[in-house]
Design an enzyme around this catalytic site. Structure first.
Site, PDB file in Angstrom:
ATOM      1  N   ASP A  97      40.976  24.928  52.492  1.00  0.00           N
ATOM      2  CA  ASP A  97      39.920  24.604  53.446  1.00  0.00           C
ATOM      3  C   ASP A  97      38.906  23.706  52.754  1.00  0.00           C
ATOM      4  O   ASP A  97      38.816  23.682  51.517  1.00  0.00           O
ATOM      5  CB  ASP A  97      39.263  25.907  53.936  1.00  0.00           C
ATOM      6  CG  ASP A  97      38.142  25.667  54.926  1.00  0.00           C
ATOM      7  OD1 ASP A  97      38.323  24.820  55.816  1.00  0.00           O
ATOM      8  OD2 ASP A  97      37.089  26.312  54.800  1.00  0.00           O
ATOM      9  N   ASP A 259      40.047  34.665  59.052  1.00  0.00           N
ATOM     10  CA  ASP A 259      39.546  34.908  57.697  1.00  0.00           C
ATOM     11  C   ASP A 259      38.112  35.380  57.764  1.00  0.00           C
ATOM     12  O   ASP A 259      37.379  35.040  58.695  1.00  0.00           O
ATOM     13  CB  ASP A 259      39.644  33.637  56.832  1.00  0.00           C
ATOM     14  CG  ASP A 259      38.690  32.540  57.311  1.00  0.00           C
ATOM     15  OD1 ASP A 259      37.526  32.514  56.857  1.00  0.00           O
ATOM     16  OD2 ASP A 259      39.104  31.712  58.150  1.00  0.00           O
TER      17      ASP A 259
END
Length: 452
Positions: A97, A259
């Site tokens: 990410d 997440d």
């Protein structure tokens, strides 16, 4: 539904002595300290999410959580070896990410598409999320023509343009990771518009960003709008959202993963909900180090209290806690010692009733996780990173158990039911197997940004 834990180099030292509070003098942090998936027999998550902003810091100045040596080792060895996935007890995957929250105040993302691809492919991640620019505002009635939506629309356009570029460059470079697009929006309709564009580009794995501040009802409104445009093969990931009780509902709208750091961070950031159990949470027993508490050090320096007095009360509190755990004394003298010590550093807060509940119920004795069984009452003492991070790992363990229960309750998406541990990383994939470079070349990559 798969749960990914964002990495911030959180580890515990197995050599730490809780009584002397000393470590093995030959301990090497990177070599000897344990990640959560090593400290617990069953990993408390399905994988890790690793952000470029955490590893490398921001372009132009900001520093990350990694030292230069750690950063070089990650790039040199690759993520699987760096995070010692082979030493854990559960197969895990890694999502890469950018860390859009770290540059939310910037006009443009500080990373180029190729820099991000270098990071993902160089580290050997399984999945890589396209560069995005976060939108934190939520207004379900704002349209694209509203003046207040101009900045939101600009950020959405940037995110979609970067998603097109990311997809094209992934094809050209024949990357080894599976690309994931990002939908940013400010309303159900705008999120749905972003999903339409991302699917046109070719994405069948889409992360929904900017939803951390939203209430569950708002998230569900967005998911329902996305349902109207989502291809049945498209799978969704919720960035930073952990609503365990809503897992079956999220799953029914195509969400297959999420997440969050919340279970871990609550261990030492929350005022009350520090220790998880299946039925409730408990407050941790606060016994800060005399030389590590700002309020206490200020009072000592000003001469209000003596350092000797503070240290004596600190030692008494710790001693009585251990006596209690050994069944040598009852609850009352322990609570008295905790309150007497807290009066020095936190006289405005009375946690007596909460402390009594934690001590009376002794939840650590009922927990089968490796950490609770090995350190006993130390797990509920709010004091220093070794105890606090162990409690955070315990919370991840309980959260994962609750998630398993919610998976089992899901009836609309039976593929998310409880399954035996997979035999390989491929079988444990949060997404379907990624397309080969040949398959990706066959996917059209149109250029229009606005959904019609």
């Amino acid at each position: 539904m798969k749960f990914f834990f964002p990495d911030s180099q959180d580890q515990v030292d197995p050599s730490f002595d809780f009584v002397s509070e000393e470590r093995d003098p030959f301990r090497v942090r990177q070599r000897d300290d344990l990640y959560a998936h090593e400290a617990l027999t069953q990993a408390p998550f399905d994988g890790l999410l690793v952000s470029k902003s955490i590893v490398d810091g921001q372009a132009g100045g900001g520093t990350g959580k990694y030292t230069a040596a750690q950063r070089h080792r990650l790039y040199r060895e690759g993520a699987a070896r760096f995070f010692r996935l082979d030493r854990g007890h559960t197969p895990l995957e890694i999502i890469g990410d950018c860390g859009a929250f770290s540059y939310v105040a910037e006009e443009f993302p500080p990373y180029t598409v190729d820099e991000v691809i270098d990071f993902y492919d160089g580290c050997g991640f399984n999945y890589g999320i396209a560069v995005d620019h976060i939108i934190l505002q939520y207004d379900p009635i704002a349209t694209r023509t509203d003046d207040r939506a101009a900045e939101w629309l600009r950020r959405q356009d940037i995110t979609l343009e970067l998603a097109q570029d990311f997809w094209t460059r992934c094809i050209d470079r024949k990357v080894r990771f599976a690309p994931v697009g990002v939908a940013q929006g400010w309303s159900p309709a705008s999120y749905a518009d972003a999903v339409v564009v991302l699917q046109r580009i070719g994405y069948r794995r889409i992360a929904l960003g900017g939803m951390v501040p939203l209430k569950t009802v708002e998230i569900l409104a967005c998911l329902r709008a996305i349902d109207d445009v989502r291809d049945p093969s498209t799978q969704l990931h919720l960035l930073g959202v952990s609503r365990c009780d809503d897992v079956p509902t999220f799953a029914s709208h195509g969400v297959t993963s999420f997440d969050s750091t919340s279970p871990f961070r609550q261990a030492f950031k929350d005022d009350r909900d520090n220790y998880y159990t299946a039925s409730r949470t408990y407050v941790a027993l606060r016994v800060p180090q005399v030389d590590g508490n700002t309020k206490l050090k200020t009072r000592i320096r000003s001469g209000e209290i003596s350092q000797g007095q503070a240290m004596a009360l600190e030692r008494t509190a710790l001693s009585r806690l251990r006596q209690f755990d050994a069944n040598e004394i009852d609850v009352d003298p322990v609570v008295d010692a905790l309150l007497e010590y807290s009066a020095l550093w936190d006289g405005k807060t009375d946690r007596g009733a909460q402390y009594r509940a934690t001590l009376s119920d002794r939840p650590w004795r009922d927990c089968p996780c490796d950490l609770c069984t090995s350190v006993g009452i130390e797990i509920v003492i709010f004091r220093g990173s070794e105890r606090n991070k162990r409690r955070g790992f315990h919370n991840l363990y309980v959260f994962e158990q609750r998630l398993r229960e919610q998976r089992g309750r899901n009836t609309e998406c039976p593929q998310l039911g409880v399954l035996p541990a997979p035999a390989s990383r491929q079988e444990n994939s949060v997404f379907p197997p990624s397309k080969s470079s040949k398959d990706m070349d066959a996917v059209s990559t149109p250029s229009p940004w606005t959904a019609s």
